[in-house]
Design a protein around this motif. Structure first.
Motif, mmCIF file in Angstrom:
data_model
loop_
_atom_site.group_PDB
_atom_site.id
_atom_site.type_symbol
_atom_site.label_atom_id
_atom_site.label_comp_id
_atom_site.label_asym_id
_atom_site.label_seq_id
_atom_site.Cartn_x
_atom_site.Cartn_y
_atom_site.Cartn_z
ATOM 1 N N MET A 14 26.904 101.203 -17.532
ATOM 2 C CA MET A 14 25.616 101.461 -18.160
ATOM 3 C C MET A 14 24.512 100.870 -17.286
ATOM 4 S SD MET A 14 26.359 100.807 -22.206
ATOM 5 C CE MET A 14 24.679 101.247 -22.640
ATOM 6 N N ARG A 15 23.356 101.464 -17.370
ATOM 7 C CA ARG A 15 22.183 100.938 -16.669
ATOM 8 C C ARG A 15 21.569 99.820 -17.513
ATOM 9 N NH1 ARG A 15 22.692 106.627 -16.404
ATOM 10 N NH2 ARG A 15 21.746 106.642 -18.470
ATOM 11 N N ASP A 16 20.829 98.925 -16.884
ATOM 12 C CA ASP A 16 20.251 97.779 -17.591
ATOM 13 C C ASP A 16 19.337 98.187 -18.745
ATOM 14 O OD1 ASP A 16 21.574 95.929 -16.011
ATOM 15 O OD2 ASP A 16 19.903 95.735 -14.605
ATOM 16 N N ASP A 17 18.674 99.334 -18.623
ATOM 17 C CA ASP A 17 17.722 99.745 -19.662
ATOM 18 C C ASP A 17 18.308 100.771 -20.636
ATOM 19 O OD1 ASP A 17 17.821 101.731 -17.752
ATOM 20 O OD2 ASP A 17 15.661 102.128 -17.770
ATOM 21 N N ASP A 18 19.620 101.004 -20.585
ATOM 22 C CA ASP A 18 20.281 101.925 -21.515
ATOM 23 C C ASP A 18 20.533 101.264 -22.861
ATOM 24 O OD1 ASP A 18 20.504 104.098 -19.802
ATOM 25 O OD2 ASP A 18 22.557 103.617 -19.197
ATOM 26 N N PHE A 19 20.325 102.035 -23.906
ATOM 27 C CA PHE A 19 20.703 101.630 -25.261
ATOM 28 C C PHE A 19 21.401 102.812 -25.909
ATOM 29 C CE2 PHE A 19 17.421 98.564 -24.370
ATOM 30 C CZ PHE A 19 17.932 97.403 -24.922
ATOM 31 N N ILE A 20 22.637 102.601 -26.310
ATOM 32 C CA ILE A 20 23.378 103.621 -27.047
ATOM 33 C C ILE A 20 23.114 103.360 -28.523
ATOM 34 C CG2 ILE A 20 25.678 104.446 -27.687
ATOM 35 C CD1 ILE A 20 26.599 103.708 -24.847
ATOM 36 N N VAL A 21 22.669 104.389 -29.222
ATOM 37 C CA VAL A 21 22.332 104.250 -30.637
ATOM 38 C C VAL A 21 23.092 105.309 -31.434
ATOM 39 C CG1 VAL A 21 20.473 104.282 -32.355
ATOM 40 C CG2 VAL A 21 20.018 103.438 -30.035
ATOM 41 N N SER A 22 23.659 104.869 -32.542
ATOM 42 C CA SER A 22 24.299 105.822 -33.446
ATOM 43 C C SER A 22 24.164 105.316 -34.880
ATOM 44 C CB SER A 22 25.777 106.028 -33.092
ATOM 45 O OG SER A 22 26.492 104.828 -33.179
#
Length: 172
Positions: A14-22
């Motif tokens: 993942m990249r540092d600024d990625d956020f996975i949301v569910s």
């Protein structure tokens, strides 16, 4: 629909600024997923919506971790965890997850929110060792007693370190 996925050794970072949301319903079925979740899971949004969230469960993850997560959520508390997920192509990606119950105006759960970000390598090293030991304990105990045995091992690790689960996870 259940997909048969064979794990590979290919890691996706993942990249540092990625956020996975569910978001899921009370049964763990996905009702919302953001584009980063779609990207890392490798599934189309249409394949994710309505599917059980464990569609991305990697076999390296002990069942006891998820029992702990669900027990925490049922107590209407948030839970933090490091999780190894598996993409549709068999590759894997590590996340630092924060899962919270979505409570209605009366305090009753109506679903769950999860926000995941990039896991730090030093944290992965620590939890990987614990998870391997938990998996071995689950295998030794057999399917009926796997979760209890796994959680007992986690409890002994925490006692040995003199910390709570949350203290350990948030210190990594």
């Amino acid at each position: 629909m259940k997909y048969k996925v064979t794990p590979t050794r290919q890691e996706r970072l993942m990249r540092d600024d990625d956020f996975i949301v569910s978001k899921t319903d009370l049964k763990g079925r996905i009702t919302y997923c953001n584009r980063i979740f779609v990207e890392f899971s490798g599934y189309a949004e249409s394949e994710l919506l309505g599917a059980q969230h464990n569609i991305v469960r990697h076999p390296d993850m002990p069942r006891g971790v998820f029992k702990f997560l669900w027990d925490t959520l049922e107590a209407r508390k948030e839970c933090f965890a490091y999780v190894k997920n598996m993409s549709k192509d068999g590759s894997f990606y590590w996340v630092f997850a924060n899962v919270t119950p979505d409570l209605d105006a009366h305090g009753a759960p109506q679903g769950y929110f999860s926000v995941r970000r990039k896991a730090q390598p030093n944290a992965i090293a620590v939890v990987s060792d614990v998870y391997k030991a938990m998996l071995a304990e689950e295998e030794r105990a057999g399917p009926k007693d796997a979760c209890d045995a796994s959680l007992a091992l986690l409890g002994s690790v925490l006692k040995q370190k003199g910390v709570s689960y949350e203290q350990l996870i948030l210190s990594l």
